[in-house]
Design a protein around this motif. Sequence first.
Motif, PDB file in Angstrom:
ATOM      1  N   ILE A 118      62.076  26.007  91.045  1.00 12.98           N
ATOM      2  CA  ILE A 118      61.858  26.971  92.036  1.00 12.98           C
ATOM      3  C   ILE A 118      60.866  26.370  93.026  1.00 12.98           C
ATOM      4  O   ILE A 118      61.116  26.266  94.452  1.00 12.98           O
ATOM      5  N   ALA A 119      59.832  25.477  92.503  1.00 13.12           N
ATOM      6  CA  ALA A 119      58.865  24.550  93.395  1.00 13.12           C
ATOM      7  C   ALA A 119      59.786  23.678  94.300  1.00 13.12           C
ATOM      8  O   ALA A 119      59.559  23.319  95.426  1.00 13.12           O
ATOM      9  N   ARG A 120      60.934  22.859  93.470  1.00 12.76           N
ATOM     10  CA  ARG A 120      61.591  21.888  94.140  1.00 12.76           C
ATOM     11  C   ARG A 120      62.711  22.607  95.328  1.00 12.76           C
ATOM     12  O   ARG A 120      62.906  21.982  96.298  1.00 12.76           O
ATOM     13  N   ARG A 121      62.982  23.821  95.015  1.00 20.70           N
ATOM     14  CA  ARG A 121      63.732  24.457  95.973  1.00 20.70           C
ATOM     15  C   ARG A 121      62.969  24.790  97.211  1.00 20.70           C
ATOM     16  O   ARG A 121      63.413  24.517  98.391  1.00 20.70           O
ATOM     17  N   ASN A 122      61.668  25.279  96.951  1.00 11.90           N
ATOM     18  CA  ASN A 122      61.055  25.560  98.014  1.00 11.90           C
ATOM     19  C   ASN A 122      60.691  24.343  99.093  1.00 11.90           C
ATOM     20  O   ASN A 122      60.555  24.357 100.227  1.00 11.90           O
ATOM     21  N   LEU A 123      60.632  23.117  98.160  1.00 10.39           N
ATOM     22  CA  LEU A 123      60.369  21.932  99.062  1.00 10.39           C
ATOM     23  C   LEU A 123      61.462  21.595  99.836  1.00 10.39           C
ATOM     24  O   LEU A 123      61.516  21.275 101.059  1.00 10.39           O
ATOM     25  N   ASP A 131      72.465  16.322 103.465  1.00  8.69           N
ATOM     26  CA  ASP A 131      72.212  15.914 102.219  1.00  8.69           C
ATOM     27  C   ASP A 131      71.346  16.881 101.322  1.00  8.69           C
ATOM     28  O   ASP A 131      71.541  17.450 100.161  1.00  8.69           O
ATOM     29  N   ILE A 132      70.249  17.204 102.110  1.00  3.65           N
ATOM     30  CA  ILE A 132      69.450  18.310 101.538  1.00  3.65           C
ATOM     31  C   ILE A 132      69.941  19.583 101.257  1.00  3.65           C
ATOM     32  O   ILE A 132      69.615  20.048 100.538  1.00  3.65           O
ATOM     33  N   ALA A 133      70.734  19.907 102.257  1.00  3.55           N
ATOM     34  CA  ALA A 133      71.438  21.411 102.169  1.00  3.55           C
ATOM     35  C   ALA A 133      72.442  21.242 101.004  1.00  3.55           C
ATOM     36  O   ALA A 133      72.516  22.251 100.352  1.00  3.55           O
ATOM     37  N   LYS A 134      73.070  20.076 100.700  1.00  2.83           N
ATOM     38  CA  LYS A 134      73.857  20.087  99.553  1.00  2.83           C
ATOM     39  C   LYS A 134      72.967  20.076  98.228  1.00  2.83           C
ATOM     40  O   LYS A 134      73.339  20.785  97.296  1.00  2.83           O
ATOM     41  N   LYS A 135      71.905  19.354  98.259  1.00  2.49           N
ATOM     42  CA  LYS A 135      71.059  19.431  96.915  1.00  2.49           C
ATOM     43  C   LYS A 135      70.606  21.053  96.891  1.00  2.49           C
ATOM     44  O   LYS A 135      70.530  21.155  95.633  1.00  2.49           O
ATOM     45  N   LEU A 136      70.347  21.383  97.927  1.00  4.97           N
ATOM     46  CA  LEU A 136      69.749  22.842  97.612  1.00  4.97           C
ATOM     47  C   LEU A 136      70.768  23.771  97.440  1.00  4.97           C
ATOM     48  O   LEU A 136      70.668  24.640  96.234  1.00  4.97           O
ATOM     49  N   ARG A 137      72.191  23.737  97.517  1.00  5.19           N
ATOM     50  CA  ARG A 137      73.251  24.445  97.126  1.00  5.19           C
ATOM     51  C   ARG A 137      73.464  24.415  95.543  1.00  5.19           C
ATOM     52  O   ARG A 137      73.641  25.096  94.800  1.00  5.19           O
ATOM     53  N   GLU A 138      73.493  22.895  95.351  1.00  2.38           N
ATOM     54  CA  GLU A 138      73.412  22.728  93.763  1.00  2.38           C
ATOM     55  C   GLU A 138      72.345  23.198  92.898  1.00  2.38           C
ATOM     56  O   GLU A 138      72.646  23.836  91.968  1.00  2.38           O
ATOM     57  N   LEU A 139      71.225  23.057  93.574  1.00  2.00           N
ATOM     58  CA  LEU A 139      70.137  23.510  92.730  1.00  2.00           C
ATOM     59  C   LEU A 139      70.138  25.159  92.675  1.00  2.00           C
ATOM     60  O   LEU A 139      70.049  25.678  91.618  1.00  2.00           O
ATOM     61  N   ASN A 140      70.484  25.764  93.793  1.00  2.04           N
ATOM     62  CA  ASN A 140      70.604  27.369  93.754  1.00  2.04           C
ATOM     63  C   ASN A 140      71.676  27.774  92.834  1.00  2.04           C
ATOM     64  O   ASN A 140      71.587  28.629  92.081  1.00  2.04           O
ATOM     65  N   SER A 148      61.926  23.809 102.768  1.00  2.00           N
ATOM     66  CA  SER A 148      61.008  23.323 103.842  1.00  2.00           C
ATOM     67  C   SER A 148      61.471  22.175 104.810  1.00  2.00           C
ATOM     68  O   SER A 148      61.394  22.035 105.838  1.00  2.00           O
ATOM     69  N   LYS A 149      61.813  21.068 103.927  1.00  2.00           N
ATOM     70  CA  LYS A 149      62.482  19.966 104.674  1.00  2.00           C
ATOM     71  C   LYS A 149      63.618  20.228 105.627  1.00  2.00           C
ATOM     72  O   LYS A 149      63.683  19.612 106.473  1.00  2.00           O
ATOM     73  N   HIS A 150      64.515  21.200 104.944  1.00  2.00           N
ATOM     74  CA  HIS A 150      65.666  21.445 105.531  1.00  2.00           C
ATOM     75  C   HIS A 150      65.404  22.015 106.878  1.00  2.00           C
ATOM     76  O   HIS A 150      65.981  21.927 107.938  1.00  2.00           O
ATOM     77  N   ALA A 151      64.568  23.037 106.972  1.00  2.00           N
ATOM     78  CA  ALA A 151      63.995  23.793 107.944  1.00  2.00           C
ATOM     79  C   ALA A 151      63.450  22.907 109.097  1.00  2.00           C
ATOM     80  O   ALA A 151      63.700  22.824 110.334  1.00  2.00           O
ATOM     81  N   LEU A 152      62.625  21.661 108.577  1.00  2.60           N
ATOM     82  CA  LEU A 152      61.995  21.096 109.229  1.00  2.60           C
ATOM     83  C   LEU A 152      62.839  20.183 110.276  1.00  2.60           C
ATOM     84  O   LEU A 152      62.925  19.859 111.431  1.00  2.60           O
ATOM     85  N   LEU A 153      63.930  19.302 109.408  1.00  5.66           N
ATOM     86  CA  LEU A 153      64.900  18.669 110.033  1.00  5.66           C
ATOM     87  C   LEU A 153      65.871  19.346 110.964  1.00  5.66           C
ATOM     88  O   LEU A 153      66.075  18.898 112.019  1.00  5.66           O
TER      89      LEU A 153
END
Length: 152
Positions: free
Chosen positions: A80-85, A129-138, A88-93
């Motif tokens: 969950i901490a990783r997902r939050n990170l 790339d971050i969006a893909k990692k986020l989908r996989e983690l979710n 945040s990175k995706h929103a910043l980009l």
Amino acid sequence: MKLADALLLRADLTKKLASLRERIVANAVVQEGDEPHEDPKELLSEAFAVMEQLEDLVARIHETNVATSIPDGPTLTRAIARRNLLESKHALLTAALGGTKKEPDRYGVREIKWVATLKVPKLQKQADDIAKKLRELNAKLQETNWNVTLVD
């Protein structure tokens, strides 16, 4: 109860508490001689009961998150901490990409021309790339939430 069910229940209880708060405030004061639509004392009692339920449920959710790991990965708490990170990175980009799209407000050759200082294709690739990692983690989190029983 499965962890996913507990998370849904937590969301419902949080909404109920917000509704009770609004109803308490709406019925806290009436004109002299009028009766409130609902008894604010009863609503307060109900709200306190919901808060007690939430306290127990949230504690059990957190205990479950610490004691459970996602498939081939860290504990739910770390995931969950990783997902939050990642969020945040995706929103910043995404915000940075949005900042590169300045509408031209030039009407003549002598006016100011705006130039992007960031490499848009590189930023877009990072965001993708971050969006893909986020989908996989979710997906892993959801799978785990539906397979794990809540700690008693």
